[in-house]
Design a protein around this motif. Structure first.
Motif, PDB file in Angstrom:
ATOM      1  N   MET A   1       0.840  -1.183   0.000  1.00 53.56           N
ATOM      2  CA  MET A   1       0.000   0.000   0.000  1.00 53.56           C
ATOM      3  C   MET A   1       0.880   1.240   0.000  1.00 53.56           C
ATOM      4  SD  MET A   1       0.481   1.703   3.058  1.00 53.56           S
ATOM      5  CE  MET A   1      -0.997   2.692   3.204  1.00 53.56           C
ATOM      6  N   THR A   2       0.254   2.381  -0.329  1.00 56.07           N
ATOM      7  CA  THR A   2       0.967   3.649  -0.376  1.00 56.07           C
ATOM      8  C   THR A   2       0.091   4.750   0.206  1.00 56.07           C
ATOM      9  OG1 THR A   2       2.167   2.994  -2.383  1.00 56.07           O
ATOM     10  CG2 THR A   2       2.109   5.349  -1.867  1.00 56.07           C
ATOM     11  N   HIS A   4      -0.755   8.409  -0.325  1.00 61.73           N
ATOM     12  CA  HIS A   4      -0.619   9.405  -1.380  1.00 61.73           C
ATOM     13  C   HIS A   4      -0.911  10.785  -0.795  1.00 61.73           C
ATOM     14  CE1 HIS A   4      -0.491   6.128  -4.277  1.00 61.73           C
ATOM     15  NE2 HIS A   4      -1.637   5.673  -3.810  1.00 61.73           N
ATOM     16  N   LEU A  23      -6.199   9.069  -7.881  1.00 61.81           N
ATOM     17  CA  LEU A  23      -5.721   8.442  -6.658  1.00 61.81           C
ATOM     18  C   LEU A  23      -6.800   8.416  -5.581  1.00 61.81           C
ATOM     19  CD1 LEU A  23      -2.116   9.914  -6.500  1.00 61.81           C
ATOM     20  CD2 LEU A  23      -2.759   7.537  -6.993  1.00 61.81           C
ATOM     21  N   SER A  27      -8.326   4.795  -3.708  1.00 65.44           N
ATOM     22  CA  SER A  27      -7.821   4.616  -2.338  1.00 65.44           C
ATOM     23  C   SER A  27      -8.962   4.244  -1.397  1.00 65.44           C
ATOM     24  CB  SER A  27      -7.145   5.901  -1.851  1.00 65.44           C
ATOM     25  OG  SER A  27      -5.996   6.195  -2.618  1.00 65.44           O
ATOM     26  N   HIS A  70      -1.918   1.095   6.442  1.00 67.00           N
ATOM     27  CA  HIS A  70      -0.787   0.329   5.916  1.00 67.00           C
ATOM     28  C   HIS A  70      -0.856  -1.129   6.383  1.00 67.00           C
ATOM     29  CE1 HIS A  70       3.278  -0.897   4.960  1.00 67.00           C
ATOM     30  NE2 HIS A  70       3.502  -1.170   6.232  1.00 67.00           N
ATOM     31  N   HIS A  74      -4.260  -1.061   2.788  1.00 72.10           N
ATOM     32  CA  HIS A  74      -5.107  -0.117   2.065  1.00 72.10           C
ATOM     33  C   HIS A  74      -4.326   1.119   1.625  1.00 72.10           C
ATOM     34  CE1 HIS A  74      -8.695  -1.867   4.503  1.00 72.10           C
ATOM     35  NE2 HIS A  74      -8.488  -2.554   3.381  1.00 72.10           N
ATOM     36  N   ASP A  75      -4.502   1.512   0.372  1.00 65.01           N
ATOM     37  CA  ASP A  75      -3.953   2.784  -0.087  1.00 65.01           C
ATOM     38  C   ASP A  75      -4.705   3.932   0.589  1.00 65.01           C
ATOM     39  OD1 ASP A  75      -2.107   1.632  -1.706  1.00 65.01           O
ATOM     40  OD2 ASP A  75      -3.140   2.047  -3.593  1.00 65.01           O
ATOM     41  N   TYR A 104       5.200   6.210   0.830  1.00 62.02           N
ATOM     42  CA  TYR A 104       4.322   7.321   0.447  1.00 62.02           C
ATOM     43  C   TYR A 104       4.856   7.975  -0.821  1.00 62.02           C
ATOM     44  CZ  TYR A 104       8.025   9.907   2.886  1.00 62.02           C
ATOM     45  OH  TYR A 104       9.239  10.392   3.291  1.00 62.02           O
TER      46      TYR A 104
END
Length: 247
Positions: A1-2, A4, A23, A27, A70, A74-75, A104
């Motif tokens: 995950m990231t 953003h 994004l 997300s 995280h 999940h983003d 991130y």
């Protein structure tokens, strides 16, 4: 995950970038500054997304939400007003995510000073008038300014200056700037730039404080100071000159 970090722009919902909108739509978690980010942007969140207003949260509580996302795989769309590169409080979030091992990235947004320039229909860099833009703030209700970044020092260049988070101290700002810029220097205060209730107050350092108070502007505004605001007699830019070599 990231996670953003996304610049949500200055206020108008349609000033989000295409990348930022994409994004948000992909997300599962969205954290946003409820007092500044337009609620219309939340319409891009996917069905069932966890949506969290961070206006009432501490930095530790925000970090906990990011780390929890995280751990769940999940983003996260972390929306900040304007652009994350200035006055966004992103740096301390990044520092905590680095320590927690959470990845991130950053998507830029339209900054408040650019929205103010658009509202004023002015370029802040005008040939042989002003070629430097100073973005700064005051320290009345925030962390202290570093040595050498006081308005008296920054104003020595007489560059175009844009002050964020300072309109409540308009009297002190004027007092600090007059010695360098002079009382007749043009000033514009743009409140809620790009929003339906956008408000512009123009004047000089001699009268801008009274005009701002009369207009009732107390927050969500930038102060723009400098000769570029009213310049009309200046040479054309070399960029499009017939004498410029285009070989």
């Amino acid at each position: 995950m990231t996670v953003h970090f996304i610049g949500a722009g200055p206020g108008a919902a349609d000033l989000i970038t295409v990348r930022g909108q994409r994004l948000i739509a992909t997300s599962a978690v969205c954290l946003y500054a409820g007092s500044l980010v337009p609620p219309e942007l939340l319409e891009h969140c996917p069905p069932g997304a966890r949506v969290i207003d961070t206006a009432g949260l501490t930095l530790d509580e925000i970090t906990a939400e990011l780390v929890a996302a995280h751990e769940s795989g999940h983003d996260v769309a972390r929306l900040h007003s304007g652009d994350p590169s200035v006055f966004s409080a992103v740096a301390e979030q990044m520092r905590r995510l680095d320590a927690a091992g959470v990845p991130y990235d950053v998507t830029p947004g339209v900054p408040a000073f650019a929205a103010a320039a658009a509202a004023l229909s002015r370029e802040f860099t005008v040939p042989e008038v002003a070629q430097t833009v100073i973005l700064t703030r005051t320290a009345e209700r925030a962390t202290a300014m570093p040595p050498g970044e006081d308005l008296a020092t920054l104003g020595a260049s007489r560059s175009t200056m844009v002050l964020h988070l300072a309109v409540q101290r308009i009297d002190a700002v004027v007092a600090d700037l007059i010695p360098n810029y002079g009382t007749d220097c043009p000033v514009a205060v743009v409140a809620r730039a790009s929003r339906p209730d956008e408000l512009i107050v123009r004047g000089t350092l001699a009268d801008i404080a009274a005009r701002v108070k009369e207009a009732g502007i107390r927050r969500t505004a930038v102060i723009v100071v400098g000769a570029a605001l009213t310049a009309s007699q200046f040479p054309d830019s070399h960029l499009y000159s017939a004498n410029r070599s285009r070989a």
